[in-house]
Every structure is written in structure tokens, then in C-alpha cells.
Design a protein around this motif. Structure first.
Motif, short mmCIF file in Angstrom:
data_model
loop_
_atom_site.label_atom_id
_atom_site.label_comp_id
_atom_site.label_asym_id
_atom_site.label_seq_id
_atom_site.Cartn_x
_atom_site.Cartn_y
_atom_site.Cartn_z
N TYR A 391 0.84 -1.20 0.00
CA TYR A 391 0.00 0.00 0.00
C TYR A 391 0.87 1.24 0.00
O TYR A 391 1.90 1.28 0.67
N PHE A 392 0.48 2.26 -0.75
CA PHE A 392 1.03 3.60 -0.54
C PHE A 392 0.13 4.65 -1.14
O PHE A 392 -0.72 4.35 -1.97
N GLY A 393 0.29 5.87 -0.71
CA GLY A 393 -0.55 6.98 -1.17
C GLY A 393 -0.71 7.97 -0.04
O GLY A 393 -0.69 7.58 1.13
N GLU A 394 -0.86 9.23 -0.39
CA GLU A 394 -1.03 10.26 0.63
C GLU A 394 -2.51 10.62 0.71
O GLU A 394 -3.18 10.74 -0.31
N ALA A 395 -3.02 10.77 1.93
CA ALA A 395 -4.43 11.14 2.09
C ALA A 395 -4.52 12.64 2.31
O ALA A 395 -3.72 13.22 3.03
N SER A 396 -5.50 13.26 1.67
CA SER A 396 -5.72 14.68 1.93
C SER A 396 -6.87 14.80 2.91
O SER A 396 -7.59 13.83 3.18
N LEU A 397 -7.07 15.99 3.45
CA LEU A 397 -8.12 16.17 4.46
C LEU A 397 -9.52 15.93 3.88
O LEU A 397 -10.45 15.63 4.61
N ARG A 402 -3.87 11.03 -2.78
CA ARG A 402 -3.02 11.78 -3.69
C ARG A 402 -1.84 10.96 -4.18
O ARG A 402 -1.38 10.07 -3.46
N PRO A 403 -1.35 11.28 -5.38
CA PRO A 403 -0.16 10.58 -5.87
C PRO A 403 1.08 10.93 -5.03
O PRO A 403 1.11 11.96 -4.37
#
Ligand code: TYD
Ligand code: MG
Length: 467
Positions: A391-397, A402-403
Motif C-alpha cells: 500500500y502507498f498513497g497520501e491522504a488529503s483532508l 493523492r499521488p
């Protein structure tokens, strides 16, 4: 005559005051002021009489030799220093007592000495016999390292000025060194600073590379002399969990190389062993099929690193539920929890949450958000995640995923280590290497939905509420 000036010096940040006070106004620490004699290293009479020497000014475009480096022969150490020890540079290695600083530097000095370079090891903490004993244990007793148990900086410099210029000088540790140009007791900020200054001057003048060992205080700072951190060319920190065998060398500051690289070692019965493929190590003790664990495909410096993120979400008996994190940023955990509550219909206010990064690694990347969320949801639902997925990825509020940078590198590492699926941001869709199937997600709610679809009663309820 030089006038002796007594003043109160903060043992944490080095700020000087002319009277005692409880709190250092510069760094805000309490009870760190100690009386020291801060008479300058050059007597006043000489200082005022000395006329400035003229020096040549250079232009920016002139030719300069690029920093000549000497590789230590330990690939993991060289990775962190940026390719080896630079001539005339000074490196500070910090770390908790017993973490293996002396071991690491004994190994590095021995390898250089064996390769025919002059390497000197000055121990201010241990007797020669102890250093020899360690070298014997490491199987390096035959290396032609020059040893001494000394603490006087003047004696050290005058001894080392003789003969061939040493390529590497290890000073173990800077806190035990003292110089007679200042009056304070050894170990005080003034002494440490003056000793470091003298050694740095010697390194620049002679071209020898010097490694200073520094102790770390309880709160993780290199003891007292934060001032020294500013003076040296590079600061490396040697870290690890006491109970675990992994050791991580990290560059905190480096004038000659990157600061985001890590070197990974394992402490064995015969010294530090380099780990050239850390992903294998961090995943080696993985409990397959247990809920609450997700594999994160991360990047440390230029190197991909797969690591397991473990979460435990359990009903709380406290009014304010507990949130505890090891190896990740607590405020990022709060953010991920808030996003799960606000956008994915997951109620966590009645649960304690624990998050741990396996193997004693510290992750700073926001790219771990998705892996952390997956581990949390998996633990809450008591449903294991697929063992072959990363798993990977950035979460926004807003709950969007996000990439993140270096997607292809992460995926390639996952495939190399035998994973067959990756749960990634939409933007990574076309980057999959052969043999790796991608599930792309737009939002954390998609992630929760995907986990729920795999037949998890607790989450199906949540999913229905949400949609
Ligand atoms: P050391 O290098 O003395 O730590 P530091 O200089 O950072 O204080 O290493 C201390 C620990 O390392 C000690 O607890 C014993 C362990 N050790 C090994 O496990 N294997 C070895 O080969 C050596 C030399 C030390
Ligand atoms: Mg030591």
C-alpha cells in the motif's frame, strides 16, 4: 594578562549569561546553566596586538578540485556520507550509549587501515585493552590501526602532526576531550566547543578526515553541544531499538551529500553486518494473515524500502481514548483517524489506537497514510489484509488519495520481493511492472469499501451506513 571571565553557560544550547538564572532564555530549558570560565582561547594581549594576515580572494568561476573522497569500504556507511569521507571534513556521529558507535567506527577505521591508509583511533572513554578486545571480537585485530587512549586535544594534534597525514581520525568521544586553552572542566559546553574547534581547525589544515563521536541525551539531542552540530560538516545519527538487532545510520546534516539516505546494519555477535536489502529484513518476521498489518512501499533517500505497519484498534475503557505511535508522526495519525471518521463513516472515538512501524524504523513520508489507514481499518474489522499486497498513497483532508513521488521505484521493489498486488493512487495506474496487478483508489472511502467487500461483517455495516 588575560582576564579570567566567569559566566553562566547553558549546557544545552551554549548561550552565556553573566548571572545565574533558572531558565535559559535562548532555548527555554530549565536548570541548564552552569558556571564556566569562558576566557577566550587566545590571551587578550595577543588578540589585540595581532595584525590581520592578507589572503587571496577568489572568483566564483575558478577551478576547484572536487572534494576528494575516500570510501570506507562499508557500502552502507558510504551511502550515508554521500560516497565516503571527504578530505579535511569533520563528521559527528551521535547515538545512545551502547548502540554501537565505537563498533561501527572501529570497523570503518580497520577497513581503511587494511586498505593501506593511515587510520588513527583515539579513545577517551575506554582503555587500549578494551579497544583491542573489541577489535579481536570483530576479527579485526590484525588491522594496522593506530590506537591511543588520550583526552588532551593539544597532545593529540601535536602527535598527529608528525609523519604522514592520517586519512581518518576517530575521536571517541568529543565529550571526553579537553583543551588547556579554556579553563572549564571537561564535558562542559565551553570545553567541548573549544576542543571541537581545535580539531576542526586541524582537519581543515591537514586534510585528514575526522569523526567525532557524540553522546545523545535522553531527549535525543547530541549532548550539550548543539553548538558542535553547527560547526561540523556532517552529523550522522546512529539509531536502533535496544531490544532489536537493527541499527539505522541516518544523515541529519551533510555538506557533501544527501540527508535523506539511511544505512542499515544488524548487530551480530561479531560486529555490525551491513544489510544491503533492508526490505527483506523488515519483512522477515511478518506474521502473515493477522489483522491490523499492512505493508507500506516507502522510499528512504534513493532506495525503496518495504516495511510493515502494524495497528491495534481496541475498545477503550478511558474517557479520552489513547493514541500511541511508534515510528510515525503522531499528528499524521490524528489526521488519518479524522479523515476515516469524517469521510469513511468509521467511528473511532470509543477506541484506543496504537500504531507501530516494524523493525524500529522511523517513517517521515506522508505516502504512508494509505498503508496506515489500511492497517487501522483491518484491525478494527479484525480482518487480515491480503498478504501479497503493498500500500502507498497520501491522504488529503478531503479524504482524497493523492499521488506520491517515485511510484515506479516502489512498485518495482514490491514486485522484486514477491508481492503481486499494490493498492495505489489513481495516478499510478500505468506504472505497474509485469506481474504486479494494481488496484487504484481515489479516496480513503474506496479503500475502506474494498476491504469491506472482502467479506468483513463489521465493515459491511459501516459501508452500508455510509453509502
Ligand atoms: P559499542 O560500540 O561499545 O557502543 P557505543 O560506542 O555506541 O556505546 O557497542 C556496545 C554494544 O554492542 C554492547 O552492548 C555489545 C554489543 N556488541 C555486539 O553485540 N557485538 C559485537 O561484536 C560488539 C563489538 C558489540
Ligand atoms: Mg563507545
Amino acid at each position: 594578562m588575560a582576564k579570567s571571565t566567569l559566566s553562566f553557560v547553558c549546557q544545552n544550547c551554549g548561550a552565556a549569561y553573566n548571572r545565574w538564572q533558572g531558565k535559559c532564555e535562548s532555548c527555554g530549558e530549565w536548570n541548564t546553566l552552569a558556571e564556566e570560565d569562558t576566557t577566550g582561547s587566545v590571551p587578550l594581549s595577543i588578540r589585540s596586538r595581532r595584525k590581520g594576515r592578507q589572503f587571496a580572494l577568489e572568483s566564483l568561476t575558478g577551478k576547484s578540485q572536487d572534494a576528494p573522497r575516500l570510501a570506507s569500504g562499508m557500502a552502507e556507511l558510504d551511502r550515508v556520507t554521500g560516497g565516503g569521507f571527504v578530505r579535511g571534513s569533520v563528521l559527528l556521529v551521535g547515538g545512545d550509549p551502547g548502540i554501537g558507535k565505537s563498533t561501527l567506527l572501529t570497523q570503518a577505521a580497520s577497513l581503511l587501515a587494511r586498505a593501506g591508509h593511515r587510520a588513527v583511533y583515539i579513545s577517551g572513554e575506554e582503555a587500549i585493552a578494551q579497544v583491542r578486545l573489541r577489535a579481536e571480537r570483530l576479527g579485526l585485530a590484525d588491522a594496522p590501526v593506530q590506537l591511543a587512549a588520550e583526552t588532551s586535544v593539544e597532545d593529540i594534534i601535536s602527535t598527529l602532526s608528525e609523519g604522514a597525514v592520517p586519512r581518518l581520525i576517530v575521536i571517541d568521544s568529543i565529550q571526553t576531550m579537553w583543551t588547556d586553552t579554556v579553563e572549564s572542566a571537561p564535558g562542559t559546553v565551553t570545553q567541548v566547543r573549544a576542543s571541537a574547534q581545535a580539531l576542526i581547525r586541524f582537519a581543515k589544515k591537514s586534510g585528514a578526515a575526522i569523526i567525532l563521536v557524540g553522546h545523545v541525551t535522553k531527549d535525543g539531542q547530541i549532548a550539550g553541544p548543539r553548538v558542535v552540530e553547527h560547526m561540523v560538516d556532517a552529523v550522522l545519527s546512529f539509531e536502533g531499538e535496544g531490544s532489536q538487532q537493527f541499527r539505522i545510520l541516518r544523515a541529519m546534516k551533510n555538506r557533501f551529500g544527501p540527508t535523506d539516505e539511511i544505512g542499515v546494519f544488524e548487530m551480530t555477535g561479531s560486529g555490525l553486518r551491513e544489510i544491503s536489502n533492508p526490505s527483506e529484513l523488515f519483512l522477515s518476521e511478518r506474521e502473515l494473515g493477522s489483522p491490523g498489518t499492512a505493508v507500506f512501499a516507502g522510499i528512504e533517500g534513493t532506495r525503496p524500502l518495504l516495511v510493515e505497519i502494524q495497528a491495534l484498534v481496541a475498545p477503550t475503557s478511558l474517557g479520552t481514548p489513547r493514541r500511541a505511535v511508534v515510528g510515525w508522526d503522531p499528528s499524521r495519525l490524528s489526521m488519518v483517524l479524522a479523515v476515516l471518521e469524517a469521510h469513511c463513516g468509521i467511528r473511532l472515538s470509543g477506541h484506543d489506537v496504537y500504531l507501530n512501524v516494524a523493525g524500529g524504523l522511523r517513517i517521515a513520508e506522508p505516502a504512508a497514510d494509505v498503508a496506515a489507514a489500511a492497517a487501522l481499518v483491518s484491525s478494527l474489522a479484525r480482518a487480515p489484509l491480503p498478504a501479497d499486497a503493498v500500500y502507498f498513497g497520501e491522504a488529503s483532508l478531503s479524504g482524497a488519495v493523492r499521488p506520491v513521488p517515485q511510484t515506479a521505484t516502489r512498485l518495482k521493489e514490491a514486485q522484486k520481493l514477491g508481492f503481486s498486488r499494490a493498492i495505489v493512487p489513481e495516478a499510478a495506474r500505468n506504472e505497474a511492472p509485469d506481474g504486479l496487478s494494481l488496484s487504484t483508489i481515489d479516496t480513503l472511502a474506496d479503500l475502506v469499501g474494498d476491504i469491506a467487500r472482502d467479506g468483513l461483517p463489521a465493515l459491511r455495516r459501516v459501508g452500508r451506513q455510509d453509502s
